[in-house]
Design an enzyme around this catalytic site. Structure first.
Site, short mmCIF file in Angstrom:
data_model
loop_
_atom_site.label_atom_id
_atom_site.label_comp_id
_atom_site.label_asym_id
_atom_site.label_seq_id
_atom_site.Cartn_x
_atom_site.Cartn_y
_atom_site.Cartn_z
N LYS A 82 0.83 -1.21 0.00
CA LYS A 82 0.00 0.00 0.00
C LYS A 82 0.86 1.26 0.00
CE LYS A 82 -2.83 0.65 3.63
NZ LYS A 82 -2.53 1.93 4.31
N ASP A 114 1.65 -1.11 11.99
CA ASP A 114 0.33 -1.53 11.51
C ASP A 114 -0.01 -2.97 11.91
OD1 ASP A 114 -0.19 0.91 10.35
OD2 ASP A 114 0.61 0.34 8.40
C1 S3P Z 1 2.43 4.76 6.20
C2 S3P Z 1 2.90 5.16 7.42
C3 S3P Z 1 2.35 4.72 8.70
C4 S3P Z 1 1.40 3.53 8.54
C5 S3P Z 1 0.49 3.68 7.37
C6 S3P Z 1 1.30 3.82 6.09
C7 S3P Z 1 3.06 5.28 4.98
O1 S3P Z 1 1.61 5.79 9.28
O2 S3P Z 1 0.66 3.35 9.72
O3 S3P Z 1 -0.36 2.57 7.24
O4 S3P Z 1 2.83 4.73 3.90
O5 S3P Z 1 3.84 6.25 5.09
P1 S3P Z 1 2.33 6.91 10.20
O6 S3P Z 1 3.22 7.70 9.35
O7 S3P Z 1 1.19 7.73 10.74
O8 S3P Z 1 3.04 6.14 11.26
#
Ligand code: S3P
Length: 448
Positions: free
Chosen positions: A28, A327
């Protein structure tokens, strides 16, 4: 999209032994970044293996609204004809990022140094999440923001017409914040410096370098210092998105708690900024091995083999590992329920501001299913009941959070009684093939 339709309850019944190959979808984080950087490059970026979950599709629509041409060629193959750094047009509609914090925060970053105004919104979950962590550093570039109280969406950002580069120490361990600042720095003249005290996922740094930006990363006493030179011409890329370790977590954890299971999850990235869950499971004594280790696109990759592991023990998860598995705590807490002894998870305050308050959401559901959970502001612990000891039998709220819904579906596979969620719809945001993939392995999922 901001609506999820009518809630559809979903139930997971005790599974047959899970067996076979679990080919999980594309990453993702990398999928969002592929579309955004593709839109900021000059020419056509080709992407294979793109995650076609709602979150990423919403980012694709947003890039189109900014003037890029985003085309779905079928079978996970997409192309993005970019408009170049500084080439964004002003969208004529509100940008709806649906459920995606990554989508909205990265897009806010990439538009904040262009002279355009953009209004953002999302679903009830996203509109409740804090955005000041991104709009504060974007203000330093000269962007202006008007949002709801507490820095919540819907929100309008007026991009800086004459941006100045910034030096910013990220106050929370967040790859989204780091990435938003780097993306804003792309259209600011001179050097933008971002410092993170704790390393978070580094896809933005790797991909910016891949697209031809001048970016340097230095490990110093202050932390990781990332220096980006603004206003490059980004070169279009051919990207093959690796499979998502955060999605791999679900079949892996399901196999560990379901008697008789033996599942192979091929081609999973073991980038150290993402792989913390797998090392934690091994520390718990899980029968989880990395087979066929190799390098793909500069990333360490392996096939994960997970077998039923009745011998697992509760552990103290090292807090310094939190960012590399942030996550995965919801599904880890499910595995911890089937281990013997207590699992302690500390240094995880960020879990409270995800798609839901994930400590609260999991604690409620685990307790309803007979598991003892203790919690504080930035920690929680789970008392394991052993491989055959989890009663199950309850319906849990998924709080518009895909990972909460999938975690309770995994729980039902090993519990004594079925486990339900009030709404399985959010699963499509990140893992649209969750149901056929898991039932193909032997899970028994019912809807309605
Ligand atoms: C992500 C960063 C994380 C993660 C999210 C995806 C990203 O969030 O929880 O599902 O792709 O940069 P945070 O930056 O808030 O920790």
């Amino acid at each position: 999209m901001s609506g999820h339709g009518t809630p559809i309850p979903m139930t997971s019944h005790r599974a047959e032994p899970l067996k076979g190959l679990a080919e999980v979808p594309g990453d993702k984080s990398i999928s969002h970044r592929s579309l955004i950087l593709g839109a900021m490059a000059v020419g056509e970026t080709k992407i294979s293996g793109l995650l076609e979950g709602d979150d990423v599709l919403d980012t694709g629509k947003a890039m189109q609204a900014f003037g890029a041409e985003v085309v779905n060629h079928g079978g996970g193959n997409w192309s993005v004809h970019g408009v170049g750094v500084g080439g964004f047009a002003e969208p004529d509609q509100v940008i709806d990022c649906g459920n995606s914090g990554t989508g909205v925060r990265l897009i806010m970053g990439c538009m904040a140094t262009s002279p355009i105004s953009v209004t953002f919104t999302g679903d009830a979950s996203l509109n409740g999440r804090p955005m000041a962590r991104v709009t504060d550093p974007l203000a330093l570039f000269g962007a202006k923001t008007v949002g709801r109280q507490g820095g919540r969406l819907p929100m309008t950002i007026v991009g800086a017409a004459e941006p100045t580069p910034v030096r910013y120490v990220v106050p929370v361990p967040s790859a989204q914040v780091k990435s938003a600042v780097l993306l804003a720095g792309l259209n600011a003249p001179g050097k933008t410096v971002v410092i993170e005290k704790e390393a978070t996922r580094d896809h933005s740094e790797r991909m910016l370098a891949g697209f031809g930006a001048e970016i340097a990363v230095e490990e110093t006493d202050e932390g990781r210092v990332i220096t980006l030179t603004g206003q490059p011409e980004l070169k279009p890329q051919v990207i093959s998105v690796p499979r998502d370790p955060s999605s791999a977590a679900f079949p892996v954890c399901a196999a560990l708690i379901t008697p008789g299971s033996d599942v192979l999850v091929p081609g999973i990235g073991l980038n150290p900024t993402r792989a913390g869950l797998f090392y934690t499971l091994q520390d718990m004594g899980a029968d989880l091995t990395f087979e066929n280790k190799r390098e793909e696109g500069g990333e360490p990759v392996a096939d994960l083999r997970a077998r039923f592991s009745p011998q697992m023990k509760g552990i103290e998860v090292p807090p310094e590992r939190a960012a590399s598995m942030i996550d995965e705590y919801p599904v880890l807490s499910v595995v911890a329920s089937f281990a013997s002894g207590k699992t302690m998870m500390a240094g995880v305050k960020e879990l409270r501001v995800k798609e839901s308050d994930r400590i609260d959401a999991m604690a409620r559901g685990l307790r309803a299913n007979g598991v003892t959970v203790d919690e504080g502001e930035d920690w929680w612990s789970v008392e394991g009941l052993g491989p055959e000891g989890v009663p199950g039998g309850a319906t849990c709220e998924s709080f518009l959070d895909h990972r909460i819904a999938m975690s309770f579906m995994v729980m039902g596979m090993g519990a004594q009684n079925p486990v339900s969620v009030d709404d399985g719809n959010p699963i499509t945001t990140s893992f649209p093939i969750f149901e056929p993939l898991m039932t193909g392995l032997g899970a028994k999922l019912t809807k309605g």
